[in-house]
Design an enzyme around this catalytic site. Sequence first.
Site, PDB file in Angstrom:
ATOM      1  CB  SER A  53       5.895  -2.312  11.712  1.00 25.04           C
ATOM      2  OG  SER A  53       5.546  -0.985  12.049  1.00 25.04           O
TER       3      SER A  53
ATOM      4  CE  LYS B 211       0.259   3.192   4.785  1.00 26.48           C
ATOM      5  NZ  LYS B 211       0.450   3.251   6.240  1.00 26.48           N
TER       6      LYS B 211
ATOM      7  N   GLY C   4       3.221   1.842  10.728  1.00 29.13           N
ATOM      8  CA  GLY C   4       4.192   2.924  10.589  1.00 29.13           C
ATOM      9  C   GLY C   4       4.996   3.209  11.845  1.00 29.13           C
TER      10      GLY C   4
ATOM     11  CG  HIS D  48      -5.396   1.804   5.416  1.00 27.74           C
ATOM     12  ND1 HIS D  48      -4.908   2.787   6.243  1.00 27.74           N
ATOM     13  CD2 HIS D  48      -4.405   0.891   5.276  1.00 27.74           C
ATOM     14  CE1 HIS D  48      -3.663   2.476   6.576  1.00 27.74           C
ATOM     15  NE2 HIS D  48      -3.334   1.338   6.004  1.00 27.74           N
TER      16      HIS D  48
ATOM     17  CD  GLU E  99      -3.172  -2.741   7.322  1.00 28.52           C
ATOM     18  OE1 GLU E  99      -2.055  -2.972   6.835  1.00 28.52           O
ATOM     19  OE2 GLU E  99      -3.827  -1.725   7.063  1.00 28.52           O
TER      20      GLU E  99
ATOM     21  CG  ASN F  43      -1.636   1.266   1.477  1.00 28.89           C
ATOM     22  OD1 ASN F  43      -1.745   2.096   0.574  1.00 28.89           O
ATOM     23  ND2 ASN F  43      -2.154   1.451   2.689  1.00 28.89           N
TER      24      ASN F  43
ATOM     25  CD  GLU G  10      -2.332   5.444   6.901  1.00 29.36           C
ATOM     26  OE1 GLU G  10      -2.355   5.530   5.657  1.00 29.36           O
ATOM     27  OE2 GLU G  10      -1.395   4.897   7.534  1.00 29.36           O
TER      28      GLU G  10
END
Length: 253
Positions: free
Chosen positions: A215, A12, A175, A97, A169, A10, A99
């Site tokens: 990660s 992003k 991240g 997702h 996730e 992904n 985010e």
Amino acid sequence: MSRRPIIAGNWKLNKTHSEARQFLLKLRNGIAGIDNPPEVLICPPSVVLETAVDATREGGIAIGAQNVYWESAGAFTGEISTEMLESLGVSHVLIGHSERRALFGESDEDVNRKLLKVLSGTLTPVVCVGEVLAEREAGKTEHVVVEQVKNALLGVAHEHARRIVLAYEPVWAIGTGLSATPDQANTVHGLIRRSVGAIFGDAVADELRVLYGGSVNPDNTAGLMAESDVDGVLVGGASLDAGAFAGIIRAAV
Ligand code: PGA
């Protein structure tokens, strides 16, 4: 049941047209000759999708969008439809997702609407779920993840359920460099599989692929993939470098 693994990247909000093309050419060479390759999926920004589809025509790498809207057309400024993605040759789409949920206010209901729309067409949805750190620390991981899964799947027809891919996730692992341990991931993946089984039956649950994201890097992939309920990985940061991503693919096989 042997489930073909999916190794997904992904990107992003990263990579221009030429960067995407260079990456994909490099990745293609980096993974050439792998025996029994997993499904490899790259999810670039929407403006780069056409370039990405074009650069991967030889096969071996599928292209997915990072988001989609639940309407086909109309006055929805800034959105893109499943029909638009299908017409470009895109095969997958991420839905929900963390985010999107945290920064753009996507609710479980939005995720469900998007999933139903995607399933009415031909794209393969990758539905993302996961708890935040405070929820894990409060012992609520199980509850939060099961609710997200159940809410996402509301109204999904049995014949469509087999097309769905789920991604666990944990938000605290995205991240941060702090991946879930293989055992932590496997525990939640098993729970997700059982939740899906409770709705659609054991046969669908057995076939369901559940990816881990948060990660992931070339060094922790093999350990995660060794777990019985981990069927692939969804990679953010480490998917931006073709060498690192090829390393993850090689570590996964
Ligand atoms: P990360 O992101 O690999 O950079 O942690 C994962 C994701 O957001 O899908």
